[in-house]
Enzyme design. Structure first.
Site, PDB file in Angstrom:
ATOM      1  N   GLU A   5      -0.518  -2.835   5.152  1.00  8.99           N
ATOM      2  CA  GLU A   5       0.335  -2.656   3.744  1.00  8.99           C
ATOM      3  C   GLU A   5       1.343  -4.347   4.617  1.00  8.99           C
ATOM      4  O   GLU A   5       1.804  -4.254   4.934  1.00  8.99           O
ATOM      5  CB  GLU A   5       1.039  -1.983   3.447  1.00  8.99           C
ATOM      6  CG  GLU A   5       2.001  -3.409   2.178  1.00  8.99           C
ATOM      7  CD  GLU A   5       3.237  -1.916   1.864  1.00  8.99           C
ATOM      8  OE1 GLU A   5       4.484  -1.926   1.336  1.00  8.99           O
ATOM      9  OE2 GLU A   5       3.051  -0.380   1.789  1.00  8.99           O
TER      10      GLU A   5
ATOM     11  N   LYS B  49       4.097   6.265  -4.405  1.00  8.49           N
ATOM     12  CA  LYS B  49       5.180   5.721  -3.303  1.00  8.49           C
ATOM     13  C   LYS B  49       6.721   6.834  -3.833  1.00  8.49           C
ATOM     14  O   LYS B  49       7.436   5.562  -5.028  1.00  8.49           O
ATOM     15  CB  LYS B  49       5.268   4.631  -2.714  1.00  8.49           C
ATOM     16  CG  LYS B  49       6.756   3.812  -2.346  1.00  8.49           C
ATOM     17  CD  LYS B  49       5.730   2.566  -1.973  1.00  8.49           C
ATOM     18  CE  LYS B  49       7.244   2.090  -1.277  1.00  8.49           C
ATOM     19  NZ  LYS B  49       7.350   0.368  -0.921  1.00  8.49           N
TER      20      LYS B  49
END
Length: 216
Positions: free
Chosen positions: A44, A133
């Site tokens: 990411e 998340k």
């Protein structure tokens, strides 16, 4: 299986997302290559990285299908769209904004919003979040995961913040489907010295921690 589900499945199978937030974008591709060599297949790249969109395009183009390159720190649907156009294969945010989830899905890529409370986690999941998340995870800790998953075992949670190379497996044991790891992986001194072997070994250690937990 559609593209979005396939990307998500590959990320969950990998068990770990490397969160790369670097001031020196020129070194980022080499960092991504080292992490991949160590077994990390989901990387990411955050929007707080200088020239993030160009970096995402460069890394996604160089790594091909072997690595799932995503975008992090996304705060708007427009930024999500720009990052996906640049090659991002999933969208991660520190917060939950329904329009960001919707934009990711419009392009058939997973959305991973950041949430903090059980109510927010469920709301994001019901809005279509592919994975939630939990951020910052070190504030709530592993007991939080067990407590939230007891009445809602269908939730897909990924802790970010407070995950280390040593405790990654403990988060998996607590019910996480994957972990997000940043500073614990990216040894700043090693990167500055060009010693990417340290990053390769960090990635291997993280993978071993996750795999050991899953094997139990």
């Amino acid at each position: 299986m559609n593209v979005r589900k396939e990307i998500l499945q590959r990320i969950i199978e990998s068990g770990a997302v490397a969160v790369v937030r670097m001031a020196d974008a020129q070194r980022l591709l080499r960092v991504a290559e080292a992490l991949h060599e160590g077994g990390i297949t989901a990387i990411e790249i955050t929007m707080t990285t200088p020239d993030a969109l160009a970096v995402i395009e460069e890394v996604a183009g160089a790594m091909g299908d072997e690595v799932q390159v995503g975008v992090g720190s996304v705060l708007s649907a427009e930024v999500a769209r720009q990052a996906i156009d640049a090659g991002a294969r999933y969208v991660v945010s520190p917060v939950f904004k329904p329009e960001v989830v919707a934009e990711a899905h419009r392009h058939d890529v997973p959305a991973m919003p950041g949430c903090f409370t059980p109510t927010e986690i469920l709301a994001a999941t019901e809005a279509g979040a592919d994975l939630v998340k939990v951020f910052p995870a070190d504030v709530v800790g592993m007991p939080f995961f067990k407590a939230v998953l007891a009445p809602m075992p269908h939730l897909k949670l990924m802790p970010t913040g407070g995950v280390t190379l040593e405790n990654a497996g403990d988060w998996i044991r607590a019910g996480a489907v994957a972990v997000g790891v940043g500073s614990a992986l990216l040894d700043k001194a090693a990167i500055a010295a060009g010693d990417y072997a340290v990053l390769i070994e960090n990635a291997r250690k993280l993978r071993r921690s996750v795999e050991a937990a899953r094997a139990e």
